[in-house]
Design a protein around this motif. Structure first.
Motif: not given
Ligand SMILES: O=P(O)(O)OC[C@@H](O)[C@@H](O)c1c[nH]c2ccccc12
Length: 268
Positions: A79-84, A112-113, A139-142
């Motif tokens: 879960d990338p968002a939770a890890i972030a 992005l997440a 575009i991907a948010g980098a």
């Protein structure tokens, strides 16, 4: 070592060229470029690292990856968002998110997440071989892109770095040996990553950083990458004046990646 079988790095790069061609059929270079120019401001990746170092703290780029070719699946569920959020709460300076699909089971949606879930600047961890990917990364948010000297010429690195800068992104140039370091130093960017892992053989040795760091001129920020697992590893680097770290695997294998970051770098 060279028995004629292509190394994983070579296979990845060959696949990347195909992938870029496929993507370009879905979104043209022109459209990709204009969309990249319309993005909101980036978060300042290099500046975030420097702030930590100026404050006397370690600058940790905390990596988010589901799997890797050397280790297989590292985290499931993922879960990338939770890890972030977990990383931010425990003192990470920046994030690195694997977006390669075929070898790391990642994607731009992960980046992005993760980015939307926190306020940290994010490195797109992928294999850049073409201008198209630089625009696509924006575009991907980098906030920062990676250029791996092992798979690019000096001219290519300079061109890709120039495009990234025009788009407001920082550039991390990564090296693994002296020849690559000499090439990387011809690229105008303050961030220099020393990868302790050989991307051809997967061998890891922290001696790579110890040796190469001595040859890094003032004005460049050395980031030691890969194979950092213990407090001893961290202390050995800090004693040598290396205060920026890119760490993935030891965090990804922990129940709470953020808590592990705190243990390793801030003695919680
Ligand atoms: O998981 P580790 O050993 O802590 O390493 C993180 C990072 O350095 C590694 O993922 C990495 C460094 N450079 C790369 C280039 C491509 C893919 C991956 C990487």
């Amino acid at each position: 070592m060279n028995d004629g079988t292509p190394t994983v790095l070579k296979r990845i790069v060959a696949r990347k060229h195909e992938e870029v061609a496929e993507r370009q059929r879905r979104l043209s270079f022109e459209d990709c470029r204009s969309e990249a120019r319309e993005q909101p401001a980036t978060r300042g990746f290099a500046a975030a690292l420097q702030r930590r170092i100026d404050a006397g703290d370690p600058a940790v780029i905390a990596e988010i990856k589901r799997a890797s070719p050397s280790a297989g699946v590292l985290r499931d569920p993922y879960d990338p968002a939770a890890i972030a959020r977990d990383y931010e709460a425990h003192g990470a300076a920046c994030l690195s998110v694997l977006t390669d699909r075929d070898f790391f089971q990642g994607g731009e949606a992960d980046l992005l997440a993760a980015r939307e879930a926190c306020t940290l600047p994010v490195l797109r961890k992928d294999f850049m071989v073409d201008e198209y990917q630089i625009h696509e990364s924006r575009i991907a948010g980098a906030d920062c892109i990676l250029l791996i000297a092992a798979c690019l010429s000096v001219n290519q690195m300079q061109a890709l770095a120039g495009t990234a800068r025009e788009l407001g992104m920082d550039v991390l140039v990564e090296v693994h040996n002296e020849a690559e370091l000499d090439q990387a130093l011809q690229v105008d960017s303050p961030l220099l990553g020393i990868n302790n892992r050989d991307l051809h053989t997967f061998e890891v040795s922290l001696d790579t950083t110890r040796t190469l760091h001595q040859r890094v001129p003032d004005g460049r920020l050395t980031i030691t990458e890969s194979g950092i697992h213990t407090r001893k590893d961290v202390d050995a680097m800090r004693e040598r004046g290396i205060h920026a770290f890119l760490v993935g695997e030891s965090f990804m294998r922990a129940g709470s990646p953020g808590y592990r970051l705190g243990e390793l770098f801030f003695s919680i």
